[in-house]
Design an enzyme around this catalytic site. Structure first.
Site, PDB file in Angstrom:
ATOM      1  N   ASP A 103      -1.549   5.586  -8.920  1.00 47.53           N
ATOM      2  CA  ASP A 103      -1.645   4.170  -8.565  1.00 47.53           C
ATOM      3  C   ASP A 103      -0.254   3.631  -8.250  1.00 47.53           C
ATOM      4  O   ASP A 103       0.647   3.711  -9.089  1.00 47.53           O
ATOM      5  CB  ASP A 103      -2.276   3.402  -9.734  1.00 47.53           C
ATOM      6  CG  ASP A 103      -2.718   2.010  -9.332  1.00 47.53           C
ATOM      7  OD1 ASP A 103      -1.895   1.266  -8.794  1.00 47.53           O
ATOM      8  OD2 ASP A 103      -3.889   1.662  -9.587  1.00 47.53           O
ATOM      9  N   ASN A 111       2.500  -6.318  -0.590  1.00 39.21           N
ATOM     10  CA  ASN A 111       1.710  -6.905   0.500  1.00 39.21           C
ATOM     11  C   ASN A 111       1.981  -8.394   0.660  1.00 39.21           C
ATOM     12  O   ASN A 111       2.151  -8.904   1.771  1.00 39.21           O
ATOM     13  CB  ASN A 111       0.218  -6.683   0.249  1.00 39.21           C
ATOM     14  CG  ASN A 111      -0.294  -5.380   0.831  1.00 39.21           C
ATOM     15  OD1 ASN A 111       0.302  -4.810   1.737  1.00 39.21           O
ATOM     16  ND2 ASN A 111      -1.407  -4.896   0.317  1.00 39.21           N
ATOM     17  N   HIS A 116       1.001  -6.882   5.260  1.00 38.69           N
ATOM     18  CA  HIS A 116       0.153  -5.693   5.164  1.00 38.69           C
ATOM     19  C   HIS A 116       0.680  -4.521   5.986  1.00 38.69           C
ATOM     20  O   HIS A 116       0.424  -3.366   5.653  1.00 38.69           O
ATOM     21  CB  HIS A 116      -1.280  -6.027   5.576  1.00 38.69           C
ATOM     22  CG  HIS A 116      -1.995  -6.889   4.587  1.00 38.69           C
ATOM     23  ND1 HIS A 116      -2.551  -6.397   3.428  1.00 38.69           N
ATOM     24  CD2 HIS A 116      -2.213  -8.230   4.565  1.00 38.69           C
ATOM     25  CE1 HIS A 116      -3.107  -7.379   2.731  1.00 38.69           C
ATOM     26  NE2 HIS A 116      -2.916  -8.509   3.395  1.00 38.69           N
ATOM     27  N   ASP A 120       0.969  -0.932   4.443  1.00 36.46           N
ATOM     28  CA  ASP A 120       0.388   0.267   5.051  1.00 36.46           C
ATOM     29  C   ASP A 120       1.433   1.369   5.185  1.00 36.46           C
ATOM     30  O   ASP A 120       1.142   2.550   4.968  1.00 36.46           O
ATOM     31  CB  ASP A 120      -0.199  -0.059   6.431  1.00 36.46           C
ATOM     32  CG  ASP A 120      -1.475  -0.872   6.345  1.00 36.46           C
ATOM     33  OD1 ASP A 120      -2.026  -1.001   5.238  1.00 36.46           O
ATOM     34  OD2 ASP A 120      -1.913  -1.389   7.395  1.00 36.46           O
ATOM     35  N   GLU A 146      -4.581   1.001  -3.232  1.00 37.02           N
ATOM     36  CA  GLU A 146      -3.378   1.779  -3.572  1.00 37.02           C
ATOM     37  C   GLU A 146      -3.669   2.901  -4.558  1.00 37.02           C
ATOM     38  O   GLU A 146      -2.761   3.468  -5.154  1.00 37.02           O
ATOM     39  CB  GLU A 146      -2.299   0.850  -4.144  1.00 37.02           C
ATOM     40  CG  GLU A 146      -2.589   0.284  -5.523  1.00 37.02           C
ATOM     41  CD  GLU A 146      -3.447  -0.975  -5.518  1.00 37.02           C
ATOM     42  OE1 GLU A 146      -3.372  -1.730  -6.503  1.00 37.02           O
ATOM     43  OE2 GLU A 146      -4.190  -1.207  -4.537  1.00 37.02           O
TER      44      GLU A 146
END
Length: 202
Positions: A103, A111, A116, A120, A146
């Protein structure tokens, strides 16, 4: 396919020889009818074969796309579960296995702060680092967001811990550049090692 084209070539080649030699018109006319009939049948067979090949390739492509995460190129949840089924079911004898959930820390903050597109980029870079850490025979996928998952086969506790430590260190040392925005991220990992017999992924 090659055989079909060869048949068509043979038919029309023979037709050309007959015409060239100027054999009696009755024979020539009869051969014309046969040649056209065979050529049409072979053309239909070739076309049908090409349609089947295209359909099979398209279906294989769609099956592959349905099991891959479009952002990172690794297994999605469905693809991961399908891929490990032979291991869980005992169809493959792989010895002890290590299962880890990975994680990315504070990913929502990344973010929210950078957008975003940067998030990404972080996910993609982490996936690449993980693939460099894990072996080709291991199963690595993205559960969603994630969260990632890996099943390492023929792996004892010591081997699994060392692999996870290498990945944590690699991620911690990495500075990720996305369109001029430079960010760092860390990862938290939960790990368990089990015998393959009686393995229950859930």
């Amino acid at each position: 396919m090659r055989v079909s084209f060869a048949v068509v070539s043979l038919v029309w080649g023979t037709r050309a020889v007959v015409t060239f030699l100027d054999i009696e018109r009755a024979v020539n006319t009869s051969f014309d009818a046969i040649a056209i009939f065979v050529a049409v049948l072979v053309s239909i067979a070739v076309t049908f074969g090409m349609i089947l090949m295209t359909t099979e390739r398209l279906q294989a492509y769609l099956r592959k796309q349905a099991t891959l995460d479009t952002l990172t190129g690794i297994f999605n949840r469905r693809g991961f579960v399908d891929a490990i089924s032979p291991v869980v079911g005992g169809a493959r004898n792989v010895g002890p296995v290590a299962l880890a959930i990975l994680d990315l820390d504070h990913f929502k903050q990344i973010n929210d702060t950078f957008g975003h597109a940067v998030g990404d980029g972080v996910l993609q870079r982490f996936a690449k680092l993980a693939r460099l850490t894990f072996r080709d025979e291991d199963y690595f996928g993205r559960l969603g967001g994630e969260e990632f998952i890996v099943l390492m086969i023929r792996t004892d506790a010591g081997q699994a811990q060392r692999a996870m430590q290498r990945l944590c260190q690699s991620m911690e040392n990495e500075t990720i550049d996305v369109d001029g925005v430079r960010v760092s991220a860390t990862v938290s990992i939960g790990l368990t090692v089990k015998a393959q017999k009686g393995l229950d992924i859930e």
